[in-house]
Design an enzyme around this catalytic site. Structure first.
Site, PDB file in Angstrom:
ATOM      1  N   ARG A 171       0.815  -1.228   0.000  1.00 12.57           N
ATOM      2  CA  ARG A 171       0.000   0.000   0.000  1.00 12.57           C
ATOM      3  C   ARG A 171       0.845   1.274   0.000  1.00 12.57           C
ATOM      4  O   ARG A 171       0.452   2.279   0.578  1.00 12.57           O
ATOM      5  CB  ARG A 171      -0.950   0.029   1.211  1.00 12.57           C
ATOM      6  CG  ARG A 171      -1.917  -1.106   1.282  1.00 12.57           C
ATOM      7  CD  ARG A 171      -2.940  -1.110   0.159  1.00 12.57           C
ATOM      8  NE  ARG A 171      -3.718  -2.329   0.224  1.00 12.57           N
ATOM      9  CZ  ARG A 171      -3.406  -3.455  -0.424  1.00 12.57           C
ATOM     10  NH1 ARG A 171      -2.353  -3.506  -1.212  1.00 12.57           N
ATOM     11  NH2 ARG A 171      -4.148  -4.522  -0.320  1.00 12.57           N
ATOM     12  N   SER A 219     -10.167   0.048   4.555  1.00  9.30           N
ATOM     13  CA  SER A 219      -9.297  -0.197   5.708  1.00  9.30           C
ATOM     14  C   SER A 219      -8.573   1.083   6.109  1.00  9.30           C
ATOM     15  O   SER A 219      -7.900   1.704   5.289  1.00  9.30           O
ATOM     16  CB  SER A 219      -8.262  -1.271   5.376  1.00  9.30           C
ATOM     17  OG  SER A 219      -8.917  -2.504   5.213  1.00  9.30           O
ATOM     18  N   GLU A 289      -3.384   3.601   6.573  1.00  5.27           N
ATOM     19  CA  GLU A 289      -3.375   3.449   5.118  1.00  5.27           C
ATOM     20  C   GLU A 289      -4.011   4.709   4.514  1.00  5.27           C
ATOM     21  O   GLU A 289      -3.556   5.225   3.499  1.00  5.27           O
ATOM     22  CB  GLU A 289      -4.192   2.210   4.739  1.00  5.27           C
ATOM     23  CG  GLU A 289      -4.281   1.977   3.252  1.00  5.27           C
ATOM     24  CD  GLU A 289      -4.992   0.663   2.919  1.00  5.27           C
ATOM     25  OE1 GLU A 289      -4.854  -0.332   3.669  1.00  5.27           O
ATOM     26  OE2 GLU A 289      -5.695   0.647   1.901  1.00  5.27           O
TER      27      GLU A 289
HETATM   28  C1  LIG Z   1     -15.469   0.358   0.723  1.00  3.79           C
HETATM   29  C2  LIG Z   1     -13.990   0.487   0.383  1.00  3.79           C
HETATM   30  C3  LIG Z   1     -13.241  -0.655   0.142  1.00  3.79           C
HETATM   31  C4  LIG Z   1     -11.880  -0.552  -0.169  1.00  3.79           C
HETATM   32  N1  LIG Z   1     -11.188  -1.687  -0.427  1.00  3.79           N
HETATM   33  C5  LIG Z   1      -9.885  -1.606  -0.783  1.00  3.79           C
HETATM   34  C6  LIG Z   1      -9.145  -2.788  -1.091  1.00  3.79           C
HETATM   35  O1  LIG Z   1      -9.654  -3.902  -1.089  1.00  3.79           O
HETATM   36  N2  LIG Z   1      -7.825  -2.644  -1.401  1.00  3.79           N
HETATM   37  C7  LIG Z   1      -7.228  -1.425  -1.445  1.00  3.79           C
HETATM   38  O2  LIG Z   1      -6.016  -1.358  -1.761  1.00  3.79           O
HETATM   39  N3  LIG Z   1      -7.903  -0.302  -1.151  1.00  3.79           N
HETATM   40  C8  LIG Z   1      -9.215  -0.354  -0.826  1.00  3.79           C
HETATM   41  N4  LIG Z   1      -9.888   0.789  -0.520  1.00  3.79           N
HETATM   42  C9  LIG Z   1      -9.173   2.088  -0.491  1.00  3.79           C
HETATM   43  C10 LIG Z   1      -9.156   2.865  -1.815  1.00  3.79           C
HETATM   44  O3  LIG Z   1     -10.238   2.492  -2.647  1.00  3.79           O
HETATM   45  C11 LIG Z   1      -7.836   2.661  -2.566  1.00  3.79           C
HETATM   46  O4  LIG Z   1      -6.735   3.124  -1.803  1.00  3.79           O
HETATM   47  C12 LIG Z   1      -7.821   3.385  -3.927  1.00  3.79           C
HETATM   48  O5  LIG Z   1      -6.658   3.042  -4.624  1.00  3.79           O
HETATM   49  C13 LIG Z   1      -7.892   4.899  -3.798  1.00  3.79           C
HETATM   50  O6  LIG Z   1      -8.118   5.410  -5.101  1.00  3.79           O
HETATM   51  P1  LIG Z   1      -8.748   6.854  -5.323  1.00  3.79           P
HETATM   52  O7  LIG Z   1      -8.732   7.114  -6.772  1.00  3.79           O
HETATM   53  O8  LIG Z   1     -10.061   6.965  -4.642  1.00  3.79           O
HETATM   54  O9  LIG Z   1      -7.658   7.738  -4.608  1.00  3.79           O
HETATM   55  P2  LIG Z   1      -7.898   8.961  -3.606  1.00  3.79           P
HETATM   56  O10 LIG Z   1      -8.522   8.487  -2.355  1.00  3.79           O
HETATM   57  O11 LIG Z   1      -8.584  10.057  -4.337  1.00  3.79           O
HETATM   58  O12 LIG Z   1      -6.384   9.373  -3.310  1.00  3.79           O
HETATM   59  C14 LIG Z   1      -5.556   8.512  -2.544  1.00  3.79           C
HETATM   60  C15 LIG Z   1      -4.116   9.028  -2.630  1.00  3.79           C
HETATM   61  O13 LIG Z   1      -3.636   8.888  -3.955  1.00  3.79           O
HETATM   62  C16 LIG Z   1      -3.205  10.155  -4.460  1.00  3.79           C
HETATM   63  N5  LIG Z   1      -3.531  10.195  -5.893  1.00  3.79           N
HETATM   64  C17 LIG Z   1      -4.746  10.068  -6.471  1.00  3.79           C
HETATM   65  N6  LIG Z   1      -4.621  10.122  -7.800  1.00  3.79           N
HETATM   66  C18 LIG Z   1      -3.310  10.297  -8.079  1.00  3.79           C
HETATM   67  C19 LIG Z   1      -2.544  10.426  -9.287  1.00  3.79           C
HETATM   68  N7  LIG Z   1      -3.135  10.389 -10.493  1.00  3.79           N
HETATM   69  N8  LIG Z   1      -1.208  10.576  -9.179  1.00  3.79           N
HETATM   70  C20 LIG Z   1      -0.601  10.610  -7.972  1.00  3.79           C
HETATM   71  N9  LIG Z   1      -1.266  10.509  -6.785  1.00  3.79           N
HETATM   72  C21 LIG Z   1      -2.604  10.343  -6.854  1.00  3.79           C
HETATM   73  C22 LIG Z   1      -4.005  11.174  -3.651  1.00  3.79           C
HETATM   74  O14 LIG Z   1      -3.376  12.444  -3.649  1.00  3.79           O
HETATM   75  C23 LIG Z   1      -4.000  10.515  -2.295  1.00  3.79           C
HETATM   76  O15 LIG Z   1      -2.779  10.723  -1.629  1.00  3.79           O
HETATM   77  C24 LIG Z   1     -11.254   0.723  -0.226  1.00  3.79           C
HETATM   78  C25 LIG Z   1     -12.030   1.870   0.005  1.00  3.79           C
HETATM   79  C26 LIG Z   1     -13.383   1.761   0.291  1.00  3.79           C
HETATM   80  C27 LIG Z   1     -14.187   3.026   0.505  1.00  3.79           C
END
Ligand SMILES: Cc1cc2nc3c(=O)[nH]c(=O)nc-3n(C[C@H](O)[C@H](O)[C@H](O)COP(=O)(O)OP(=O)(O)OC[C@H]3O[C@@H](n4cnc5c(N)ncnc54)[C@H](O)[C@@H]3O)c2cc1C
Length: 297
Positions: A171, A219, A289
């Site tokens: 992560r 998480s 995380e």
């Molecule tokens: C119900 C639920 C279940 C989940 N299950 C999982 C799971 O099974 N496994 C898992 O790994 N995660 C899980 N997550 C967490 C989350 O979905 C992941 O971490 C996902 O990758 C975040 O993506 P996002 O586009 O929403 O990023 P955001 O939440 O918008 O951003 C997260 C981070 O990434 C950075 N970021 C975003 N886009 C970019 C880019 N283009 N370049 C550089 N940095 C960037 C942001 O600045 C921030 O620091 C879950 C979340 C929820 C709500």
């Protein structure tokens, strides 16, 4: 900064945009500027106008983000649904831009007969967020399929880098300061004859163990080596524990659930309470995380 008044920009610029609209916890105060670029060239133009001191935050689906109640004093870049090109390249790799959702990516893999892409269906984020977090589910992990990434810097310069240049962990991925992901080339095996995609099964399994449908960020804590954060939190007696309007889920102890009346401050305080209680009980320091950003109210 002059981006707000630049006539050549084609994207959508919002001022004082409540970040609660853009995070899965539905929490967070206003961002000074929230920009949805029209395309990659437009994004480059926007970045080029910013001052060196302007703060920049990239947001995908906000599914791993706690924005504090005072919001963000700077520029949010939101490529969701804007940078959304995908194509299979001549060499068989899959090019995907950062604003594509992971659910869509899983479907593309399914359609193309690619094996090993189903796990993306379990991640409610974008390709950009998955790259930044090395998101993973059901035994799969984002960077295990990355061949190269296209990055953009503050000056809007683009650069292609091979996956081997990145330090990738559980992560986490180390990014060069002031650089973000705009696209990736992913490499999948072709599915063997008779092998089918099992997205539906995986999602059903997840629904049984996680409070899907309630506002959360998934998480909150990483699993410490050899341990499960959820087990430690439950063992410390915190399953279902509430601090104000923020509650540890009674279905999965590593999830914190919010409601319409919850503040980010309550979630942050609950995170600290869980961390210190687990440390006292087990002598284990839980590491978050979730990314916490912005100003307190
Ligand atoms: C119900 C639920 C279940 C989940 N299950 C999982 C799971 O099974 N496994 C898992 O790994 N995660 C899980 N997550 C967490 C989350 O979905 C992941 O971490 C996902 O990758 C975040 O993506 P996002 O586009 O929403 O990023 P955001 O939440 O918008 O951003 C997260 C981070 O990434 C950075 N970021 C975003 N886009 C970019 C880019 N283009 N370049 C550089 N940095 C960037 C942001 O600045 C921030 O620091 C879950 C979340 C929820 C709500």
């Amino acid at each position: 900064m002059s981006a707000a008044s630049n006539q050549n920009l084609k994207g959508r610029l919002l001022r004082d945009e409540p970040m609660a609209r853009h995070t899965s916890w539905r929490l967070g105060g206003p961002a000074d500027y929230y920009y949805v670029p029209a395309d990659l060239d437009d994004l480059r133009l926007y970045l080029q106008q910013l001052d060196a001191s302007d703060k920049i935050l990239w947001v995908g689906l906000g599914s791993n983000l706690l924005v504090r109640d005072g919001g963000f004093r700077g520029h949010v870049i939101a490529p969701l649904g804007a940078l959304k090109t995908s194509r299979v390249e001549e060499d068989g790799s899959l090019y995907v831009e950062c604003g594509i959702s992971c659910a869509k990516l899983a479907k593309i893999c399914q359609r193309q007969g690619f094996a090993g892409g189903d796990f993306f269906a379990g991640i409610p984020g974008t390709v950009g967020g998955a790259l930044a977090m090395n998101a993973g589910a059901f035994g799969g992990e984002t960077w295990s399929v990355v061949e190269s990434v296209d990055m953009i810097d503050r000056q809007g310069r683009l650069e292609r880098l091979p996956a081997s240049q990145f330090e990738v962990g559980y992560r986490q991925v180390r990014l060069p300061q002031g650089h973000w992901f705009v696209a990736a080339r992913l490499r999948f095996e072709q599915r063997a004859d008779g092998e089918t995609s099992n997205i539906r099964e995986l999602l059903q399994r997840r629904n049984q163990t996680q409070p899907i449908g309630l506002p959360s960020c998934g998480s909150v804590f990483k699993n410490p080596p050899g341990k499960f954060a959820a087990q430690l939190i439950e063992g410390a007696g915190l399953k279902g524990y509430c601090l104000g309007q923020a509650c540890v889920s009674d279905k999965h102890a590593n999830f914190i659930i919010s409601n319409d009346a919850t503040t980010s401050a309550e979630v942050e305080a609950l995170i600290e309470h869980v961390r210190s209680t687990v440390a006292q009980r087990y002598d284990v320091e839980l590491e978050t995380e979730v990314r916490v950003v912005g100003e307190t109210a």
